[in-house]
Design an enzyme around this catalytic site. Structure first.
Site, PDB file in Angstrom:
ATOM      1  N   VAL A  48      21.715   4.416  54.678  1.00 50.04           N
ATOM      2  CA  VAL A  48      22.526   4.450  53.231  1.00 50.04           C
ATOM      3  C   VAL A  48      21.841   6.014  52.833  1.00 50.04           C
ATOM      4  CG1 VAL A  48      22.705   4.186  50.906  1.00 50.04           C
ATOM      5  CG2 VAL A  48      23.084   2.247  52.785  1.00 50.04           C
TER       6      VAL A  48
ATOM      7  N   HIS B  81      18.696   0.742  54.779  1.00 48.88           N
ATOM      8  CA  HIS B  81      18.564   1.194  53.426  1.00 48.88           C
ATOM      9  C   HIS B  81      18.366   2.790  54.030  1.00 48.88           C
ATOM     10  CE1 HIS B  81      15.853   1.761  49.539  1.00 48.88           C
ATOM     11  NE2 HIS B  81      17.036   2.663  49.500  1.00 48.88           N
TER      12      HIS B  81
ATOM     13  N   TRP C 249      12.635   6.715  54.641  1.00 54.20           N
ATOM     14  CA  TRP C 249      11.657   5.954  54.017  1.00 54.20           C
ATOM     15  C   TRP C 249      10.999   5.095  55.150  1.00 54.20           C
ATOM     16  CZ3 TRP C 249       9.563   6.073  49.294  1.00 54.20           C
ATOM     17  CH2 TRP C 249       8.839   5.097  48.782  1.00 54.20           C
TER      18      TRP C 249
ATOM     19  N   ARG D 226      19.317   6.907  39.904  1.00 56.68           N
ATOM     20  CA  ARG D 226      18.437   5.685  40.437  1.00 56.68           C
ATOM     21  C   ARG D 226      18.777   4.404  39.206  1.00 56.68           C
ATOM     22  NH1 ARG D 226      12.447   6.809  40.637  1.00 56.68           N
ATOM     23  NH2 ARG D 226      12.601   5.587  42.697  1.00 56.68           N
TER      24      ARG D 226
ATOM     25  N   CYS E  86       0.424   3.432   2.895  1.00 53.59           N
ATOM     26  CA  CYS E  86       1.007   2.968   4.376  1.00 53.59           C
ATOM     27  C   CYS E  86       2.625   3.000   4.147  1.00 53.59           C
ATOM     28  CB  CYS E  86       0.895   1.427   4.212  1.00 53.59           C
ATOM     29  SG  CYS E  86      -0.784   0.942   4.385  1.00 53.59           S
TER      30      CYS E  86
ATOM     31  N   CYS F 299       0.927  -1.248  -0.116  1.00 50.78           N
ATOM     32  CA  CYS F 299      -0.141   0.029   0.149  1.00 50.78           C
ATOM     33  C   CYS F 299       0.814   1.351  -0.027  1.00 50.78           C
ATOM     34  CB  CYS F 299      -0.966   0.123   1.204  1.00 50.78           C
ATOM     35  SG  CYS F 299      -1.893   1.318   1.626  1.00 50.78           S
TER      36      CYS F 299
ATOM     37  N   SER G 221      16.166  -0.378  57.991  1.00 52.01           N
ATOM     38  CA  SER G 221      16.885   0.490  58.741  1.00 52.01           C
ATOM     39  C   SER G 221      18.331   0.751  58.019  1.00 52.01           C
ATOM     40  CB  SER G 221      17.021  -0.289  60.005  1.00 52.01           C
ATOM     41  OG  SER G 221      17.883   0.687  60.751  1.00 52.01           O
TER      42      SER G 221
ATOM     43  N   LYS H 106      17.087  11.977  47.918  1.00 51.83           N
ATOM     44  CA  LYS H 106      17.053  10.954  49.092  1.00 51.83           C
ATOM     45  C   LYS H 106      16.247  11.449  50.080  1.00 51.83           C
ATOM     46  CE  LYS H 106      19.828   7.746  47.098  1.00 51.83           C
ATOM     47  NZ  LYS H 106      19.986   8.450  45.747  1.00 51.83           N
TER      48      LYS H 106
END
Length: 514
Positions: free
Chosen positions: A382, A379, A405, A308, A79, A76, A377, A402
């Site tokens: 860090v 994490h 968390w 990240r 297309c 086509c 803890s 950071k």
């Protein structure tokens, strides 16, 4: 013993046959190969060309939230003339260098090929090209023009790249532009306070797992002194990785590992040759399936290319493992993760700091809760250290700084009392019961909820623990049984488990770690 051996051989054959099925798992990886010009493909092709054999599989497996399918015919002229417009938009969403990965999968189907005749009829294709939009998993039902309550919609404004992208922006409330470049998106959604976005992290856990093993092989990090720690970590993945694909891949690596590389091959004078041979052989195994690594991140994507990504995915993997283990497995999981990071995480300062935190633990873990809270803890410790360094050096991700968390927006009940915003983790009066509940939900059920919807997880009724996997004197016999039970969810596990438990009674207890 001979019966068990033949059961293992039969099960592994089934596992390998399953992993080699034609379909989705190689198609998405081909985008990057096409862009490299391999096989004579047009280097501008970002749209994924599908056919009747892989159509449902690719759309089921994609992590993208939406999909576009263009039905066309190669003969086509219209297309052919439209293809450059379609590719301009596909560049934004497809491939490892996508500007907005994981949002829309853009595909095409050539209706001029006989293999696709029934597929094109299923979508009532009456002219070329025709473009359809919808959730990827809904395309299996096809499309009819007069059908009510359709999940799949025909795109009515597609004739130029600008028109198609404007139509997309209206559907999802975005403001994407054709000139947008990678990692220059000011509208990158922050997932810090949105609990729903963790569902995308299961793809990043797969990405991190595959990337970690690619790094191990590329840097020839498997030596005689690190071999045992790699086997332990593989055993942990076989039993508790949140992705069934990674459990299956880990099992395949583990079942071949001891046979190909027995301990007597790892003498000092053979280390280099054994490592080179191992790298060559293990590259034939895709630890999380043939389409992983995909080359991009979703939940763990930073606003900058260098932020990240892998480290975020690895943390999510470790947290997800910590909330899946049983009480009796907590010490083994602790040792496996600590030794894996110490031996195979290539960032020198990071791994030394992590192992120093591991070395402070003086008593073996007896509860899974205690190990999950220790990792949480660690994490935060860090994060506190990196907060100070990134603030002074201006190296952090401004979109994802950071933080301690979890933040109060995600877990208000974790903070029983008000306190200064700049408090460190150790100074916050945490409700650790609530923290553990949050970790279990966030890195447990929520993390795998998207995979549960797509039926990509193993049947939860097949409960496997590390007691079924870990052997103190043989790294392969038992992991094979447990791994393949997870991989094919069959009655094989019952036979192997019974055999292993009968042997376990006569086994010497494992030494505790101090």
């Amino acid at each position: 013993m001979s019966h068990v051996f033949w059961i293992l051989i039969l099960s592994l054959s089934i596992l390998k046959a399953t992993s080699l099925q034609a379909g989705s798992r190689t198609v998405l990886r081909l985008i990057s190969d096409n862009n490299a010009g391999s096989g004579g493909s047009d280097p501008r092709d970002y749209g994924v060309e599908l056919n009747a054999t892989n159509f449902d599989g690719v759309l089921k497996d994609t992590p993208a939230t939406y999909a576009i399918v263009e039905f066309f015919a190669h003969w086509c002229p219209a297309c052919r003339n439209y293809k450059p417009h379609y590719e301009k938009v596909a560049r934004l969403f497809n491939g490892p260098d996508a500007v907005y990965p994981g949002i829309i999968l853009m595909t095409r189907v050539d209706c001029a090929l006989k293999i696709n005749s029934d597929l094109c009829d299923k979508f009532s294709v009456g002219h070329y090209p025709m473009l359809f939009w919808g959730p990827p998993t809904k395309f299996s039902s096809g499309w009819k023009p007069n059908q009510e309550k359709r999940d799949i919609r025909e795109i009515d404004d597609w004739r130029t790249a600008e028109h198609l992208l404007n139509w997309i922006n209206k559907q999802i409330g975005s403001s994407y532009g054709l000139d947008d470049e990678n990692f220059e998106n000011e509208l990158l959604p922050s997932n810090i306070t949105d609990p729903g976005q963790i569902v995308q992290a299961v793809y990043d856990v797969e990405e991190a797992t595959a990337t970690a093993f690619d790094i191990i092989l590329e840097h020839k990090m498997i030596k005689s002194k690190t071999r045992a720690s790699l086997i332990k970590f593989l055993q942990l993945l076989v039993a508790h990785h949140p992705s069934r694909r990674c459990r299956k891949g880990s099992a395949e690596v583990l079942v071949n590992f001891d046979e190909l590389y027995p301990l007597d091959m790892w003498s000092s004078d053979k280390d280099a040759a054994a490592t080179d041979n191992l790298k060559e052989v293990l590259h034939d195994f895709q630890i999380c399936g043939k389409e992983v690594p995909r080359g991009y991140w979703m939940f763990c994507r930073g606003s900058k290319n260098e932020t990240r990504g892998f480290s975020c995915g690895l943390w999510v993997l470790m947290h997800s493992l910590s909330v899946r283990i049983e009480d009796g497995e907590s010490q083994f999981a602790f040792i496996s993760i600590c030794d894996f990071i110490h031996n195979f995480f290539i960032c020198e300062d990071c791994r030394q700091h992590f192992y120093e935190m591991c070395s402070r633990v003086t008593s073996p873990f007896k509860k899974a809760r205690d190990f999950a809270l220790w990792l949480w803890s660690a994490h935060n410790e860090v994060n506190e250290r990196l907060m100070k360094e990134e603030a002074s050096l201006k190296t952090g991700d401004p979109k994802f700084p950071k933080i301690i968390w979890p933040p109060k927006q995600l877990c208000p009940s974790c903070y029983p009392s008000q306190g200064p915003k700049d408090k460190g983790s150790n100074q916050i009066d945490w409700d650790k019961d609530e923290v553990f509940k949050f970790l279990t939900s966030y890195y447990g059920n929520k993390l795998v909820s998207l995979y549960n919807e797509k039926d990509l997880l193993a049947n939860d009724r097949t409960k496997v623990t590390l007691d079924d996997v870990v052997a103190s004197t043989n790294a392969v016999v038992v992991p094979v049984g447990a791994a393949l039970a997870i991989a094919i969810a069959s009655c094989v596990f019952g036979a192997l488990a019974c055999y292993w438990r009968s042997r376990q009674k006569n086994r010497k207890p494992r030494r505790s770690w101090n």
